[in-house]
Write a protein that holds these residues in place. Sequence first.
Motif, mmCIF file in Angstrom:
data_model
loop_
_atom_site.group_PDB
_atom_site.id
_atom_site.type_symbol
_atom_site.label_atom_id
_atom_site.label_comp_id
_atom_site.label_asym_id
_atom_site.label_seq_id
_atom_site.Cartn_x
_atom_site.Cartn_y
_atom_site.Cartn_z
ATOM 1 N N ILE A 110 0.922 -1.308 -0.113
ATOM 2 C CA ILE A 110 0.127 -0.057 0.196
ATOM 3 C C ILE A 110 0.860 1.211 0.080
ATOM 4 N N ALA A 111 1.825 1.175 0.900
ATOM 5 C CA ALA A 111 2.896 2.483 0.944
ATOM 6 C C ALA A 111 3.549 2.791 -0.124
ATOM 7 N N ALA A 112 3.959 1.649 -1.069
ATOM 8 C CA ALA A 112 4.843 2.016 -2.278
ATOM 9 C C ALA A 112 3.836 2.654 -3.319
ATOM 10 N N VAL A 113 2.525 2.198 -3.394
ATOM 11 C CA VAL A 113 1.596 2.783 -4.400
ATOM 12 C C VAL A 113 1.473 4.180 -4.021
ATOM 13 N N LEU A 114 1.067 4.498 -2.821
ATOM 14 C CA LEU A 114 0.564 5.836 -2.464
ATOM 15 C C LEU A 114 1.954 6.750 -2.497
ATOM 16 N N ALA A 115 2.960 6.207 -2.303
ATOM 17 C CA ALA A 115 4.092 7.197 -2.445
ATOM 18 C C ALA A 115 4.383 7.402 -3.845
ATOM 19 N N ALA A 116 4.335 6.488 -4.841
ATOM 20 C CA ALA A 116 4.218 6.769 -6.125
ATOM 21 C C ALA A 116 3.282 7.893 -6.570
ATOM 22 N N GLY A 117 2.141 7.750 -5.916
ATOM 23 C CA GLY A 117 1.164 8.596 -6.472
ATOM 24 C C GLY A 117 1.479 10.027 -5.773
ATOM 25 N N GLY A 118 1.837 10.234 -4.662
ATOM 26 C CA GLY A 118 2.136 11.520 -4.203
ATOM 27 C C GLY A 118 3.542 12.148 -4.691
ATOM 28 N N LEU A 119 4.438 11.232 -4.822
ATOM 29 C CA LEU A 119 5.918 11.831 -5.178
ATOM 30 C C LEU A 119 6.224 11.815 -6.555
ATOM 31 N N VAL A 120 5.675 10.925 -7.154
ATOM 32 C CA VAL A 120 5.860 11.010 -8.748
ATOM 33 C C VAL A 120 4.491 11.795 -9.613
ATOM 34 N N ASN A 121 3.743 11.237 -9.298
ATOM 35 C CA ASN A 121 2.469 11.649 -10.141
ATOM 36 C C ASN A 121 1.708 12.985 -9.451
ATOM 37 N N GLY A 122 2.327 13.497 -8.345
ATOM 38 C CA GLY A 122 1.865 14.635 -7.740
ATOM 39 C C GLY A 122 0.374 14.731 -7.356
ATOM 40 N N VAL A 123 -0.217 13.547 -6.947
ATOM 41 C CA VAL A 123 -1.696 13.473 -6.328
ATOM 42 C C VAL A 123 -1.377 14.257 -4.827
ATOM 43 N N ARG A 124 -2.437 15.043 -4.591
ATOM 44 C CA ARG A 124 -2.394 15.922 -3.590
ATOM 45 C C ARG A 124 -3.728 15.850 -2.798
ATOM 46 N N MET A 125 -3.556 15.457 -1.686
ATOM 47 C CA MET A 125 -4.710 15.276 -0.527
ATOM 48 C C MET A 125 -4.456 16.002 0.705
ATOM 49 N N ASP A 126 -5.451 16.192 1.652
ATOM 50 C CA ASP A 126 -4.913 16.658 2.983
ATOM 51 C C ASP A 126 -4.096 15.383 3.606
ATOM 52 N N ALA A 127 -3.589 15.608 4.661
ATOM 53 C CA ALA A 127 -2.654 14.646 5.419
ATOM 54 C C ALA A 127 -3.684 13.727 6.190
ATOM 55 N N TRP A 128 -4.810 14.220 6.611
ATOM 56 C CA TRP A 128 -5.772 13.247 7.259
ATOM 57 C C TRP A 128 -6.210 12.168 6.272
ATOM 58 N N GLN A 129 -6.475 12.780 4.937
ATOM 59 C CA GLN A 129 -6.809 11.850 3.917
ATOM 60 C C GLN A 129 -5.814 10.714 3.819
ATOM 61 N N TRP A 130 -4.352 10.963 3.687
ATOM 62 C CA TRP A 130 -3.382 10.023 3.275
ATOM 63 C C TRP A 130 -3.388 9.049 4.563
ATOM 64 N N ALA A 131 -3.544 9.640 5.678
ATOM 65 C CA ALA A 131 -3.538 8.459 6.848
ATOM 66 C C ALA A 131 -4.740 7.793 6.816
ATOM 67 N N VAL A 132 -6.007 8.165 6.753
ATOM 68 C CA VAL A 132 -7.198 7.406 6.679
ATOM 69 C C VAL A 132 -7.162 6.528 5.486
ATOM 70 N N LEU A 133 -6.602 7.059 4.321
ATOM 71 C CA LEU A 133 -6.621 5.924 3.082
ATOM 72 C C LEU A 133 -5.849 4.901 3.319
ATOM 73 N N THR A 134 -4.664 4.984 4.103
ATOM 74 C CA THR A 134 -3.660 3.775 4.465
ATOM 75 C C THR A 134 -4.401 3.093 5.451
ATOM 76 N N VAL A 135 -4.811 3.364 6.454
ATOM 77 C CA VAL A 135 -5.629 2.629 7.442
ATOM 78 C C VAL A 135 -6.590 1.914 6.998
ATOM 79 N N LEU A 136 -7.577 2.474 6.051
ATOM 80 C CA LEU A 136 -8.740 1.782 5.493
ATOM 81 C C LEU A 136 -8.433 0.579 4.592
ATOM 82 N N LEU A 137 -7.423 1.049 3.958
ATOM 83 C CA LEU A 137 -6.918 -0.041 2.737
ATOM 84 C C LEU A 137 -6.300 -1.138 3.760
ATOM 85 N N TRP A 138 -5.407 -0.938 4.527
ATOM 86 C CA TRP A 138 -5.041 -1.787 5.489
ATOM 87 C C TRP A 138 -5.834 -2.823 6.104
#
Length: 243
Positions: A110-138
């Motif tokens: 999960i972390a690898a794909v989200l990192a690619a989205g944020g760092l490579v593809n420039g996906v932007r969301m609020d900090a809480w969305q990144w945290a909640v997204l990670t927890v929910l997918l986990w």
Amino acid sequence: MTLEYVKLEVRRALRDTGFVIFGIGMPVLMYLLFTNIGVSGREYEDEWKTASMVGMAAYGALGAALSTGTGVAEDKSLGWLRQLRITPMSPRQVVTGRAITGSVVVLPAIAAVLAAGGLVNGVRMDAWQWAVLTVLLWLGALPFTLLGIGNGYRLTAQTTGVVNVACNLGLAIVGGLWFPVDLFPGWLRTLSAYTPANRFADLGRATTHGGAPGLTTVAVLAFWAALFGAYAMISYRRSARTV
């Protein structure tokens, strides 16, 4: 002790070359290909990069969760199951413990794909969305971990690997993790809505839109978790009688 055990499981997973390549590298590669070929400059580019990030993170988590079953099958062949039979642990405790342990390997994918989205593809969301997204997918990967465990207890190590790959591809494609469900024909779109993979990804899609998952999504996932959990316990009992 629990934290140390978690670290041990993560190290074991990351030392497995096959897991790193196919469980982590492949979803990242597919995500970058799907979002950077043929969509550059399109008006839906940013939306697609976010939606595909969720789908590929879910796909990576799905594959990692199912791979837990391969380890179970290997433990069974080594006689570990016979050792568990002489302990006071019930089948429910054994399966639950294995599911919690197995869920650790879901996080790197999960972390690898989200990192690619944020760092490579420039996906932007609020900090809480990144945290909640990670927890929910986990947390949402639990049904697939139970499915993989059930396969591991029921099948041989070689057969478990083949069946898990088939489950991985089938659930990902029908669940719409690779392509938007809107592109599916009507009958397949209806079927997809009741699959665990589709509702799993819906946890993430709701978060990227700033909302909470719907009750139907939670109910469908709970149903599949209960079904796969029962399958894992029945498989464990059956394996205990024959091994």
